[in-house]
Scaffold this motif. Sequence first.
Motif, PDB file in Angstrom:
ATOM      1  N   ALA A 140      47.417  32.907  35.240  1.00  0.00           N
ATOM      2  CA  ALA A 140      46.631  34.022  36.067  1.00  0.00           C
ATOM      3  C   ALA A 140      47.415  35.182  36.339  1.00  0.00           C
ATOM      4  O   ALA A 140      47.020  36.338  35.715  1.00  0.00           O
ATOM      5  CB  ALA A 140      45.934  33.699  37.208  1.00  0.00           C
ATOM      6  N   GLN A 141      48.772  35.224  36.479  1.00  0.00           N
ATOM      7  CA  GLN A 141      49.628  36.227  36.799  1.00  0.00           C
ATOM      8  C   GLN A 141      49.803  36.973  35.336  1.00  0.00           C
ATOM      9  O   GLN A 141      49.819  38.002  35.178  1.00  0.00           O
ATOM     10  CB  GLN A 141      50.832  35.966  37.286  1.00  0.00           C
ATOM     11  CG  GLN A 141      50.803  35.723  38.781  1.00  0.00           C
ATOM     12  CD  GLN A 141      50.956  36.869  39.650  1.00  0.00           C
ATOM     13  OE1 GLN A 141      50.351  36.955  40.458  1.00  0.00           O
ATOM     14  NE2 GLN A 141      51.151  38.143  39.030  1.00  0.00           N
ATOM     15  N   LEU A 142      50.151  36.089  34.313  1.00  0.00           N
ATOM     16  CA  LEU A 142      50.575  36.440  33.107  1.00  0.00           C
ATOM     17  C   LEU A 142      49.154  37.272  32.400  1.00  0.00           C
ATOM     18  O   LEU A 142      49.189  38.406  31.925  1.00  0.00           O
ATOM     19  CB  LEU A 142      50.811  35.535  31.895  1.00  0.00           C
ATOM     20  CG  LEU A 142      52.334  34.959  32.390  1.00  0.00           C
ATOM     21  CD1 LEU A 142      52.448  33.697  31.491  1.00  0.00           C
ATOM     22  CD2 LEU A 142      53.180  35.671  32.197  1.00  0.00           C
ATOM     23  N   SER A 143      48.126  36.602  32.476  1.00  0.00           N
ATOM     24  CA  SER A 143      46.738  37.183  31.873  1.00  0.00           C
ATOM     25  C   SER A 143      46.305  38.330  32.499  1.00  0.00           C
ATOM     26  O   SER A 143      45.987  39.432  31.953  1.00  0.00           O
ATOM     27  CB  SER A 143      45.702  36.072  31.930  1.00  0.00           C
ATOM     28  OG  SER A 143      44.525  36.440  31.807  1.00  0.00           O
ATOM     29  N   LYS A 144      46.599  38.478  33.936  1.00  0.00           N
ATOM     30  CA  LYS A 144      46.029  39.518  34.709  1.00  0.00           C
ATOM     31  C   LYS A 144      46.870  40.797  34.158  1.00  0.00           C
ATOM     32  O   LYS A 144      46.517  41.889  34.040  1.00  0.00           O
ATOM     33  CB  LYS A 144      46.159  39.536  36.281  1.00  0.00           C
ATOM     34  CG  LYS A 144      45.637  40.702  37.070  1.00  0.00           C
ATOM     35  CD  LYS A 144      45.661  40.469  38.582  1.00  0.00           C
ATOM     36  CE  LYS A 144      44.788  41.348  39.245  1.00  0.00           C
ATOM     37  NZ  LYS A 144      44.887  41.272  40.720  1.00  0.00           N
ATOM     38  N   ALA A 145      48.411  40.489  34.084  1.00  0.00           N
ATOM     39  CA  ALA A 145      49.280  41.563  33.783  1.00  0.00           C
ATOM     40  C   ALA A 145      49.142  42.085  32.241  1.00  0.00           C
ATOM     41  O   ALA A 145      48.903  43.314  32.116  1.00  0.00           O
ATOM     42  CB  ALA A 145      50.743  41.079  33.885  1.00  0.00           C
ATOM     43  N   LEU A 146      48.697  41.289  31.520  1.00  0.00           N
ATOM     44  CA  LEU A 146      48.404  41.586  29.978  1.00  0.00           C
ATOM     45  C   LEU A 146      47.073  42.429  30.140  1.00  0.00           C
ATOM     46  O   LEU A 146      47.119  43.499  29.406  1.00  0.00           O
ATOM     47  CB  LEU A 146      48.361  40.585  29.114  1.00  0.00           C
ATOM     48  CG  LEU A 146      48.090  40.758  27.653  1.00  0.00           C
ATOM     49  CD1 LEU A 146      49.302  41.595  27.145  1.00  0.00           C
ATOM     50  CD2 LEU A 146      47.854  39.209  26.835  1.00  0.00           C
ATOM     51  N   GLU A 191      39.440  34.951  35.893  1.00  0.00           N
ATOM     52  CA  GLU A 191      38.746  35.762  36.945  1.00  0.00           C
ATOM     53  C   GLU A 191      37.545  34.965  37.638  1.00  0.00           C
ATOM     54  O   GLU A 191      37.383  34.690  38.748  1.00  0.00           O
ATOM     55  CB  GLU A 191      38.334  36.889  36.293  1.00  0.00           C
ATOM     56  CG  GLU A 191      37.938  37.932  37.549  1.00  0.00           C
ATOM     57  CD  GLU A 191      37.540  39.415  36.894  1.00  0.00           C
ATOM     58  OE1 GLU A 191      36.791  39.391  35.917  1.00  0.00           O
ATOM     59  OE2 GLU A 191      37.825  40.412  37.616  1.00  0.00           O
ATOM     60  N   LYS A 192      36.547  34.476  36.650  1.00  0.00           N
ATOM     61  CA  LYS A 192      35.564  33.645  37.012  1.00  0.00           C
ATOM     62  C   LYS A 192      35.928  32.226  37.771  1.00  0.00           C
ATOM     63  O   LYS A 192      35.268  32.068  38.852  1.00  0.00           O
ATOM     64  CB  LYS A 192      34.700  33.316  35.734  1.00  0.00           C
ATOM     65  CG  LYS A 192      33.221  32.693  36.440  1.00  0.00           C
ATOM     66  CD  LYS A 192      32.259  32.302  35.274  1.00  0.00           C
ATOM     67  CE  LYS A 192      31.098  31.677  35.913  1.00  0.00           C
ATOM     68  NZ  LYS A 192      31.597  30.482  36.539  1.00  0.00           N
ATOM     69  N   ASP A 193      36.885  31.653  37.359  1.00  0.00           N
ATOM     70  CA  ASP A 193      37.134  30.489  37.996  1.00  0.00           C
ATOM     71  C   ASP A 193      37.929  30.745  39.147  1.00  0.00           C
ATOM     72  O   ASP A 193      37.704  29.947  40.309  1.00  0.00           O
ATOM     73  CB  ASP A 193      38.294  29.717  37.341  1.00  0.00           C
ATOM     74  CG  ASP A 193      37.854  28.975  35.894  1.00  0.00           C
ATOM     75  OD1 ASP A 193      36.639  28.877  35.984  1.00  0.00           O
ATOM     76  OD2 ASP A 193      38.625  28.625  34.933  1.00  0.00           O
ATOM     77  N   ILE A 215      39.112  37.906  45.273  1.00  0.00           N
ATOM     78  CA  ILE A 215      40.478  37.825  44.192  1.00  0.00           C
ATOM     79  C   ILE A 215      41.421  38.338  44.867  1.00  0.00           C
ATOM     80  O   ILE A 215      42.504  38.094  44.978  1.00  0.00           O
ATOM     81  CB  ILE A 215      40.049  38.056  42.818  1.00  0.00           C
ATOM     82  CG1 ILE A 215      39.300  36.986  42.257  1.00  0.00           C
ATOM     83  CG2 ILE A 215      41.732  37.918  42.027  1.00  0.00           C
ATOM     84  CD1 ILE A 215      39.097  36.963  40.757  1.00  0.00           C
ATOM     85  N   ASN A 216      41.115  39.686  44.937  1.00  0.00           N
ATOM     86  CA  ASN A 216      42.204  40.726  45.517  1.00  0.00           C
ATOM     87  C   ASN A 216      42.800  40.098  46.802  1.00  0.00           C
ATOM     88  O   ASN A 216      44.126  40.224  47.203  1.00  0.00           O
ATOM     89  CB  ASN A 216      41.862  42.186  45.638  1.00  0.00           C
ATOM     90  CG  ASN A 216      41.801  43.022  44.484  1.00  0.00           C
ATOM     91  OD1 ASN A 216      42.654  42.636  43.620  1.00  0.00           O
ATOM     92  ND2 ASN A 216      40.633  43.697  44.275  1.00  0.00           N
ATOM     93  N   GLU A 217      41.935  39.915  47.843  1.00  0.00           N
ATOM     94  CA  GLU A 217      42.429  39.385  49.094  1.00  0.00           C
ATOM     95  C   GLU A 217      43.046  38.153  49.365  1.00  0.00           C
ATOM     96  O   GLU A 217      44.202  37.738  49.673  1.00  0.00           O
ATOM     97  CB  GLU A 217      41.266  39.025  49.975  1.00  0.00           C
ATOM     98  CG  GLU A 217      40.557  40.317  50.625  1.00  0.00           C
ATOM     99  CD  GLU A 217      39.069  40.196  51.096  1.00  0.00           C
ATOM    100  OE1 GLU A 217      38.485  41.007  51.738  1.00  0.00           O
ATOM    101  OE2 GLU A 217      38.481  38.945  50.924  1.00  0.00           O
ATOM    102  N   ASN A 220      39.120  24.037  36.262  1.00  0.00           N
ATOM    103  CA  ASN A 220      39.966  25.243  35.769  1.00  0.00           C
ATOM    104  C   ASN A 220      39.649  25.418  34.144  1.00  0.00           C
ATOM    105  O   ASN A 220      40.304  24.442  33.486  1.00  0.00           O
ATOM    106  CB  ASN A 220      41.162  24.996  36.245  1.00  0.00           C
ATOM    107  CG  ASN A 220      42.088  26.211  35.979  1.00  0.00           C
ATOM    108  OD1 ASN A 220      42.655  26.603  34.739  1.00  0.00           O
ATOM    109  ND2 ASN A 220      42.083  27.118  37.058  1.00  0.00           N
ATOM    110  N   SER A 221      39.214  26.699  33.581  1.00  0.00           N
ATOM    111  CA  SER A 221      38.903  26.537  32.217  1.00  0.00           C
ATOM    112  C   SER A 221      40.152  26.458  31.379  1.00  0.00           C
ATOM    113  O   SER A 221      40.431  25.944  30.495  1.00  0.00           O
ATOM    114  CB  SER A 221      38.553  27.889  31.799  1.00  0.00           C
ATOM    115  OG  SER A 221      36.942  28.133  32.621  1.00  0.00           O
ATOM    116  N   VAL A 222      41.325  27.044  31.945  1.00  0.00           N
ATOM    117  CA  VAL A 222      42.654  27.285  31.450  1.00  0.00           C
ATOM    118  C   VAL A 222      43.340  25.984  31.050  1.00  0.00           C
ATOM    119  O   VAL A 222      43.696  25.473  30.074  1.00  0.00           O
ATOM    120  CB  VAL A 222      43.669  28.272  32.155  1.00  0.00           C
ATOM    121  CG1 VAL A 222      45.089  27.998  31.529  1.00  0.00           C
ATOM    122  CG2 VAL A 222      43.169  29.489  31.795  1.00  0.00           C
TER     123      VAL A 222
END
Lengths: 191, 191
Positions: free
Chosen positions: A18-24, B29-31, B43-45, B123-125
């Motif tokens: 999630a961190q890598l993907s969001k940053a990218l 993001e959806k997961d 998500i931000n919180e 989790n899709s990933v």
Amino acid sequence: MKDKISKQEAIFYSHKMAQLSKALWKAIEKDWQDWIKPFKLNINEHHILWIAYHLEGSSISEISKYGVMHVSTAFNFSKKLEKRGLLQFSKRENDKRNTYIELTKEGSELLEATLNEYSPEDNSVLRGALPMTEMYGKLPEFLDLSALIKEIYGNEYMEILERSLENIEEKNPVNEEPTDIESYKQQPKSS
Amino acid sequence: MKDKISKQEAIFYSHKMAQLSKALWKAIEKDWQDWIKPFKLNINEHHILWIAYHLEGSSISEISKYGVMHVSTAFNFSKKLEKRGLLQFSKRENDKRNTYIELTKEGSELLEATLNEYSPEDNSVLRGALPMTEMYGKLPEFLDLSALIKEIYGNEYMEILERSLENIEEKNPVNEEPTDIESYKQQPKSS
């Protein structure tokens, strides 16, 4: 899955992804916005033009699927582009249920102008990937990332992606001369 | 860069990366949204709680940097979490200029409850990465993706990421028992 990895390992793994993907994505999103801002387009609008250009016409549901955006987002931004005279809506004889869009001459020219204005020097991903060419002898291919997306989104997603890239190659709209973007800054029908 | 790759190659490459990255982030993001929805968090919180938990207190600028969100986003959502009694704002003696946040007991407990509620099966990933373990003998590490993010965001970003993962391990908040989430669905101070 429970047999293979613990819940804690799973959380580690998915958090790191999630961190890598969001940053990218945030880096790519920012570069994309900066690139197309002079053309008075947002990312969704540019993505719609791009997909319709490379698929040579597309249904709204294809735009939604390959653009990874909600159907209503694809529809609403397509309507905005229609108002600017950049694309046309139509139905197809053999498929009355779906709404199709096709770029107008102005839409194709605008998309080509954005491609010509693209500056590799301003692209974080390219700048970040370039040092890795020393190790690989070429730009890194992110094969595991492609494999993951294929698992999540299916073969068709990757096929369309490859096809849309082949279409740029065939149409060859990119020249190495910088384009005069001034003429695109004022869109005739834009509000 | 011009000497090494043509503009057309550069566009191909960055478009492919944009498509892969957008697709990956939208799936994550959806997961993420689905996972934390029962806890009345966005998500931000959740990301703010996560970072503050793992760094054991954090400045707003650290939240912004490692959460890849704007400083005003980090500040505004931290304020919302403060109103719910999940974190506290403070200044530090040796650094009067920055605003720090620290989770309250309720904030830590809520974050731990979300970790316990995490379901690897949804989790899709993880689901997408699992078939790749047959090839690699383990979950794929996306080393080229990590290397790219390190190039773009700097060593510090990756170090904080590794450190935040070590902190989960040390604190060991995850038990394999499912948590009763009903008690968290109604936040006492939430609106």
